[in-house]
Write a protein that holds these residues in place. Structure first.
Motif, PDB file in Angstrom:
ATOM      1  N   TYR A  46     -10.585 114.441  75.626  1.00 46.19           N
ATOM      2  CA  TYR A  46     -10.128 113.531  74.940  1.00 46.19           C
ATOM      3  C   TYR A  46     -10.260 112.175  75.591  1.00 46.19           C
ATOM      4  CZ  TYR A  46      -6.401 111.400  71.855  1.00 46.19           C
ATOM      5  OH  TYR A  46      -5.837 110.539  70.949  1.00 46.19           O
ATOM      6  N   ARG A  47     -10.291 111.805  76.767  1.00 44.83           N
ATOM      7  CA  ARG A  47     -10.857 110.643  77.591  1.00 44.83           C
ATOM      8  C   ARG A  47     -12.167 110.602  77.080  1.00 44.83           C
ATOM      9  NH1 ARG A  47      -6.832 112.546  81.219  1.00 44.83           N
ATOM     10  NH2 ARG A  47      -8.463 113.474  82.292  1.00 44.83           N
ATOM     11  N   ALA A  48     -13.115 111.373  77.354  1.00 49.07           N
ATOM     12  CA  ALA A  48     -14.461 111.121  77.219  1.00 49.07           C
ATOM     13  C   ALA A  48     -14.771 110.613  75.916  1.00 49.07           C
ATOM     14  CB  ALA A  48     -15.340 112.392  77.627  1.00 49.07           C
ATOM     15  N   LEU A  49     -14.124 111.005  74.729  1.00 46.36           N
ATOM     16  CA  LEU A  49     -14.303 110.303  73.478  1.00 46.36           C
ATOM     17  C   LEU A  49     -13.482 109.138  73.287  1.00 46.36           C
ATOM     18  CD1 LEU A  49     -14.072 114.036  71.613  1.00 46.36           C
ATOM     19  CD2 LEU A  49     -16.200 112.474  72.105  1.00 46.36           C
ATOM     20  N   ASN A  50     -12.688 108.670  74.145  1.00 42.75           N
ATOM     21  CA  ASN A  50     -12.086 107.397  74.108  1.00 42.75           C
ATOM     22  C   ASN A  50     -10.856 107.491  73.128  1.00 42.75           C
ATOM     23  OD1 ASN A  50     -13.792 105.811  75.926  1.00 42.75           O
ATOM     24  ND2 ASN A  50     -15.202 105.765  74.521  1.00 42.75           N
ATOM     25  N   GLY A  51     -10.121 108.474  73.354  1.00 40.39           N
ATOM     26  CA  GLY A  51      -9.156 108.952  72.408  1.00 40.39           C
ATOM     27  C   GLY A  51      -7.770 108.055  72.878  1.00 40.39           C
ATOM     28  N   ASN A  52      -7.033 107.830  72.180  1.00 42.76           N
ATOM     29  CA  ASN A  52      -5.662 107.041  72.333  1.00 42.76           C
ATOM     30  C   ASN A  52      -4.797 107.986  73.228  1.00 42.76           C
ATOM     31  OD1 ASN A  52      -3.219 105.838  72.580  1.00 42.76           O
ATOM     32  ND2 ASN A  52      -3.659 104.984  70.338  1.00 42.76           N
ATOM     33  N   PRO A  53      -4.587 107.912  74.490  1.00 36.33           N
ATOM     34  CA  PRO A  53      -3.860 108.657  75.250  1.00 36.33           C
ATOM     35  C   PRO A  53      -2.316 108.891  74.650  1.00 36.33           C
ATOM     36  CG  PRO A  53      -4.058 106.622  76.260  1.00 36.33           C
ATOM     37  CD  PRO A  53      -4.987 106.596  75.318  1.00 36.33           C
ATOM     38  N   ASP A  54      -1.711 107.830  74.092  1.00 36.85           N
ATOM     39  CA  ASP A  54      -0.446 107.911  73.595  1.00 36.85           C
ATOM     40  C   ASP A  54      -0.328 108.861  72.388  1.00 36.85           C
ATOM     41  OD1 ASP A  54       0.395 106.202  75.562  1.00 36.85           O
ATOM     42  OD2 ASP A  54       0.067 104.349  74.241  1.00 36.85           O
ATOM     43  N   LEU A  55      -1.431 109.286  71.821  1.00 37.52           N
ATOM     44  CA  LEU A  55      -1.464 109.801  70.458  1.00 37.52           C
ATOM     45  C   LEU A  55      -1.979 111.265  70.337  1.00 37.52           C
ATOM     46  CD1 LEU A  55      -2.438 107.311  67.831  1.00 37.52           C
ATOM     47  CD2 LEU A  55       0.043 107.824  68.567  1.00 37.52           C
ATOM     48  N   LEU A  56      -2.581 111.801  71.811  1.00 32.73           N
ATOM     49  CA  LEU A  56      -2.781 113.140  71.904  1.00 32.73           C
ATOM     50  C   LEU A  56      -1.928 114.056  71.364  1.00 32.73           C
ATOM     51  CD1 LEU A  56      -5.090 114.983  72.937  1.00 32.73           C
ATOM     52  CD2 LEU A  56      -4.285 114.760  75.129  1.00 32.73           C
ATOM     53  N   HIS A  57      -0.637 114.076  71.741  1.00 28.79           N
ATOM     54  CA  HIS A  57       0.076 115.161  71.499  1.00 28.79           C
ATOM     55  C   HIS A  57       0.471 115.060  69.961  1.00 28.79           C
ATOM     56  CE1 HIS A  57       2.723 111.559  71.133  1.00 28.79           C
ATOM     57  NE2 HIS A  57       3.642 112.015  70.579  1.00 28.79           N
ATOM     58  N   GLN A  58       0.066 113.987  69.126  1.00 24.25           N
ATOM     59  CA  GLN A  58       0.142 114.261  67.549  1.00 24.25           C
ATOM     60  C   GLN A  58      -1.233 114.934  67.085  1.00 24.25           C
ATOM     61  OE1 GLN A  58       1.396 110.787  65.820  1.00 24.25           O
ATOM     62  NE2 GLN A  58       2.894 110.168  67.566  1.00 24.25           N
ATOM     63  N   ALA A  59      -2.202 115.037  67.776  1.00 20.74           N
ATOM     64  CA  ALA A  59      -3.167 115.593  67.183  1.00 20.74           C
ATOM     65  C   ALA A  59      -3.299 116.840  66.737  1.00 20.74           C
ATOM     66  CB  ALA A  59      -4.558 115.349  68.168  1.00 20.74           C
ATOM     67  N   LYS A  60      -3.769 117.202  65.346  1.00 23.57           N
ATOM     68  CA  LYS A  60      -3.634 118.525  65.052  1.00 23.57           C
ATOM     69  C   LYS A  60      -4.845 119.206  64.594  1.00 23.57           C
ATOM     70  CE  LYS A  60       0.876 117.322  62.689  1.00 23.57           C
ATOM     71  NZ  LYS A  60       1.501 117.038  61.779  1.00 23.57           N
ATOM     72  N   PRO A  61      -5.485 119.842  65.229  1.00 19.70           N
ATOM     73  CA  PRO A  61      -6.961 120.332  65.038  1.00 19.70           C
ATOM     74  C   PRO A  61      -6.884 121.304  63.696  1.00 19.70           C
ATOM     75  CG  PRO A  61      -6.152 120.889  67.477  1.00 19.70           C
ATOM     76  CD  PRO A  61      -5.059 120.257  66.544  1.00 19.70           C
ATOM     77  N   ASP A  62      -8.063 121.379  63.163  1.00 23.73           N
ATOM     78  CA  ASP A  62      -8.197 122.265  61.960  1.00 23.73           C
ATOM     79  C   ASP A  62      -7.996 123.615  62.102  1.00 23.73           C
ATOM     80  OD1 ASP A  62      -9.281 119.888  60.711  1.00 23.73           O
ATOM     81  OD2 ASP A  62     -11.222 120.202  61.714  1.00 23.73           O
ATOM     82  N   ALA A  63      -7.686 124.357  60.854  1.00 28.39           N
ATOM     83  CA  ALA A  63      -7.238 125.714  61.001  1.00 28.39           C
ATOM     84  C   ALA A  63      -8.502 126.439  61.397  1.00 28.39           C
ATOM     85  CB  ALA A  63      -6.866 126.262  59.596  1.00 28.39           C
TER      86      ALA A  63
END
Length: 215
Positions: A46-63
């Motif tokens: 997630y960090r390598a893709l420059n994701g917002n660390p405050d929102l990682l817990h909200q991410a919802k991977p696809d089925a």
């Protein structure tokens, strides 16, 4: 049925013809439930893709796409279409742990070879950016422009794929529409639903199956 759904349905039919019967798919992954080393690796991706660390817990991977019953237990089968192969997917496959994945070499090649074509096709209609992806990965650059953020949607998809790559306690196989089966691209076989390829497709799935320990 969407084009994606039609391909998955054709793959399910061919897997069953090859002796792998359909099974119930596990629930979609939940990042906050991933334990130990796998969660640390997900954070790194997630960090390598420059994701917002405050929102990682909200991410919802696809089925998951499909699940089949094999002799030694269920196998989740992910069918990766052209939109999955680009520089961001290559980033997720650049970590040392990725060396264990049986699809690694092919997927690195596909990410390198097919991004230019993807950039011509997948830059409109929610394919380059959408309502949710910028919250996690930043505001999109102009369509087709990889300076700055580039495509937040492509980053998001690559991240979700990596989460599935890392889940412990499951058996996962990845196959791609670019894979060559009996001298033909899998994409062409899925379009024709050619049952003569059922056995080779099953063998491809078996050769691409991987699992991480639960601890």
């Amino acid at each position: 049925m969407t084009r994606t759904g039609a391909r998955a349905a054709a793959l399910s039919e061919l897997l069953e013809a090859g002796g792998l019967t359909a099974a119930e798919r596990p629930p979609r992954p939940r990042i906050n439930e991933v334990p130990g080393v796998a969660r640390v690796r997900i954070d790194d991706v997630y960090r390598a893709l420059n994701g917002n660390p405050d929102l990682l817990h909200q991410a919802k991977p696809d089925a998951f796409d499909l699940c089949v019953s094999a002799a030694d237990g269920p196998v989740i089968v992910e069918l990766d279409e052209e939109q999955h192969f680009n520089r961001y997917r290559a980033t997720t496959l650049s970590f040392p742990w990725a060396e264990a994945l049986p699809w690694l070499s092919a997927y690195r090649d596909y990410a390198r070879l097919h991004e230019a074509d993807l950039a011509r096709k997948f830059i409109s209609g929610g394919r380059w950016t959408n309502a949710s992806a910028p919250r996690y990965f930043g505001t999109a650059s102009a369509p087709g422009d990889f300076t700055g953020v580039g495509s937040p949607r492509w980053r998001q998809r690559a991240f979700y794929d990596a989460v599935k790559d890392l889940l412990p306690g499951i058996r996962l196989a990845r196959i791609a529409v670019f894979d060559v089966v009996d001298g033909r691209p899998l994409e062409a076989i899925l379009r024709s639903k050619d049952h003569s390829a059922a056995g080779p497709i099953r063998r491809l799935v078996e050769s691409r199956t991987h699992s991480w320990p639960t601890s």
